[in-house]
Design a protein around this motif. Structure first.
Motif, mmCIF file in Angstrom:
data_model
loop_
_atom_site.group_PDB
_atom_site.id
_atom_site.type_symbol
_atom_site.label_atom_id
_atom_site.label_comp_id
_atom_site.label_asym_id
_atom_site.label_seq_id
_atom_site.Cartn_x
_atom_site.Cartn_y
_atom_site.Cartn_z
ATOM 1 N N THR A 32 0.854 -1.190 0.000
ATOM 2 C CA THR A 32 0.000 0.000 0.000
ATOM 3 C C THR A 32 0.886 1.236 0.000
ATOM 4 O O THR A 32 1.811 1.348 0.814
ATOM 5 C CB THR A 32 -0.925 0.037 1.234
ATOM 6 N N VAL A 34 0.900 5.234 0.432
ATOM 7 C CA VAL A 34 0.084 6.285 1.045
ATOM 8 C C VAL A 34 0.734 7.642 0.796
ATOM 9 O O VAL A 34 1.939 7.799 0.972
ATOM 10 C CB VAL A 34 -0.056 6.052 2.568
ATOM 11 N N THR A 38 -2.465 14.372 -3.954
ATOM 12 C CA THR A 38 -3.476 13.705 -4.769
ATOM 13 C C THR A 38 -2.964 13.354 -6.158
ATOM 14 O O THR A 38 -3.617 12.618 -6.891
ATOM 15 C CB THR A 38 -4.732 14.585 -4.898
ATOM 16 N N THR A 74 -1.816 -0.955 -3.941
ATOM 17 C CA THR A 74 -2.957 -0.149 -3.525
ATOM 18 C C THR A 74 -2.514 1.291 -3.294
ATOM 19 O O THR A 74 -1.536 1.541 -2.577
ATOM 20 C CB THR A 74 -3.570 -0.704 -2.235
ATOM 21 N N ARG A 76 -3.335 4.954 -1.773
ATOM 22 C CA ARG A 76 -4.167 5.726 -0.837
ATOM 23 C C ARG A 76 -3.670 7.165 -0.902
ATOM 24 O O ARG A 76 -2.805 7.577 -0.132
ATOM 25 C CB ARG A 76 -4.034 5.175 0.593
ATOM 26 N N ALA A 79 -4.348 11.132 1.595
ATOM 27 C CA ALA A 79 -4.510 10.569 2.940
ATOM 28 C C ALA A 79 -3.342 11.013 3.814
ATOM 29 O O ALA A 79 -2.189 10.725 3.485
ATOM 30 C CB ALA A 79 -4.574 9.043 2.873
ATOM 31 N N LEU A 93 -4.908 7.460 10.380
ATOM 32 C CA LEU A 93 -5.079 8.424 9.304
ATOM 33 C C LEU A 93 -6.126 9.462 9.678
ATOM 34 O O LEU A 93 -7.036 9.184 10.468
ATOM 35 C CB LEU A 93 -5.495 7.726 8.003
ATOM 36 N N ASP A 95 -8.527 10.499 8.067
ATOM 37 C CA ASP A 95 -9.894 10.161 7.670
ATOM 38 C C ASP A 95 -10.535 9.155 8.607
ATOM 39 O O ASP A 95 -11.678 8.740 8.407
ATOM 40 C CB ASP A 95 -9.944 9.665 6.220
ATOM 41 N N LEU A 99 -4.799 1.907 9.243
ATOM 42 C CA LEU A 99 -4.198 1.078 8.195
ATOM 43 C C LEU A 99 -3.151 0.179 8.837
ATOM 44 O O LEU A 99 -2.080 0.638 9.228
ATOM 45 C CB LEU A 99 -3.574 1.980 7.125
#
Length: 418
Positions: A32, A34, A38, A74, A76, A79, A93, A95, A99
């Motif tokens: 993943t 992170v 964006t 993945t 993210r 974040a 995180l 949000d 994780l």
């Protein structure tokens, strides 16, 4: 291992390279990536050059977005990680969705230093570190006439050359007595100063900044410590960067001008690794404990960490020859090695001709080469430093062809440098 896999915090050059290198090294667990940005991971060097000068240019991607999906990585993005929970092995995180991880890699990079002087909060003041920074700066360029660049380092000077090329009145204000003084020998600094002056850039060296002045909330002038007023309806702050070690310090990892790692790029917590601009390590060539900010260092550390994380046999600790570059106007400045602790310099070529190299020695040992518009010198230098080849002054004076031939002879029977 619980099956949570490897989580990488930070999607710059190092984080993106690590994610793909893990797959290349055969790691088949979850990965993943992170990022608090964006944008799909992008090249940062063009942000101060072509990106600023081209209104509709998008960031240049490091690799296609499909590369991540094709490799089951993945993403993210957007974040922000607020904390590392070591006991639970998970990231908190903003949000609200934690994780979990089996192993964690911090590739958090560095953040631009900000001014802390009167007027620092006026409109029209920019840093240049991310794509969003560059977008904001680019949008303001058409209305700007006079630009002050605070700091005579690489990013500030690249932006200065770009804006001078767009017809702006540019003044660079540098507190040290010469530009690029922390990274280049005096002869190279002098050459670069002359280059910028030929582009129409005004240089104020040995000059500090006392405050930023404005009207109606917008910057109009920079006042220096000697009382000079420099007109500026745009200010670019290029005074360096600080390693982004907030998560590391919160988690109790050892830090010293960066996250401290060993030769395998492990931190003081064995299941956490760190790479790139945020990392401090013992450098094999200089013997110094240092932190490097460069694309090469981030990507090479990512490849090394991938081998370790994938369980490949470790040949040795991280040991790569560092190299850097900076395009400023017509000059391609390339650097290889580190000139820390060097005692003398040898110049090859003629600065007046706009193509030359400076070889840095510690006694008789070659440690670094800085080149202007001599890419062959740079490429050969990378190979020579990796092989511990130390030419004498006479060989350098004989010219590039003789140096190349001598190195080829030296290399016969030598183990191939990685």
């Amino acid at each position: 291992m619980s099956g949570n896999g490897i989580v990488i915090v930070g999607a710059g050059h190092g984080g993106s390279q690590l994610a793909t290198s893990l797959r290349q090294e055969g790691f088949d667990g979850p990965i993943t990536l992170v990022s608090d940005e964006t944008d799909v991971p992008y090249h940062k060097p063009p942000l101060s050059k072509a990106f600023l000068k081209t209104p509709d240019m998008a960031p240049q991607l490091l690799r296609a977005e499909s590369t991540y999906t094709d490799n089951a990585i993945t993403l993210r993005f957007g974040a922000r990680v607020s904390a590392i929970d070591l006991q639970a092995r998970r990231l908190e995180l903003d949000d609200g969705a934690p994780l979990p991880f089996d192993r964690l890699v911090l590739a958090t990079g560095a953040r631009a230093r900000r001014l802390a002087i009167p007027g620092h909060d006026l409109t029209g003041i920019f840093t240049l570190r991310t794509a969003d920074d560059a977008r904001a700066l680019r949008a303001a360029i058409p209305a700007a006439q006079s630009v002050a660049v605070i700091g005579g380092g690489f990013v500030g000077l690249e932006a200065a050359a770009s804006l001078a090329g767009l017809g702006k009145q540019v003044t660079v204000i540098e507190a040290a007595d010469r530009i690029l003084g922390r990274v280049l020998a005096p002869a190279m600094s002098a050459y670069m100063a002359g280059l910028h002056q030929s582009l129409g850039v005004k240089l104020l060296t040995g000059t500090g900044v006392a405050r930023l002045d404005g009207a109606n909330g917008r910057v109009t002038h920079v006042t220096t410590t000697d009382g000079t007023h420099v007109a500026a309806d745009m200010v670019i702050v290029g005074i360096g960067a600080n390693p982004d070690i907030g998560l590391a310090t919160q988690a109790g990892l050892a830090c010293d001008n960066g996250i401290v790692v060993d030769g395998a790029l492990r931190t003081s917590v064995p299941e956490i690794f760190a790479i790139g601009d945020c990392v401090a390590y013992a450098h094999w060539q200089t013997g110094s404990h240092l932190r490097l900010e460069s694309v090469q260092n981030a990507t090479d550390q990512a490849r090394h960490a991938a081998r370790v994380l994938a369980g490949k046999p470790e040949i040795a600790g991280y040991r790569e020859v560092p190299w850097f570059w900076s395009d400023q106007g017509p000059a391609k400045l390339q650097m290889v090695g580190l000139a820390i602790g060097t005692t003398r310099q040898v110049i090859s070529g003629t600065p007046a001709n706009g193509a030359f190299s400076i070889y840095h020695f510690r006694d008789d040992r070659l440690q670094a080469i800085d080149s202007i518009n001599r890419p062959a010198d740079h490429m050969l230098g990378r190979r020579m430093l990796a092989a511990n080849f130390h030419p004498d002054d006479a060989l350098i004076a004989a010219g590039p062809a003789a140096l190349k031939a001598a190195f080829a002879e030296f290399s016969k029977g030598q183990p191939e440098a990685r």
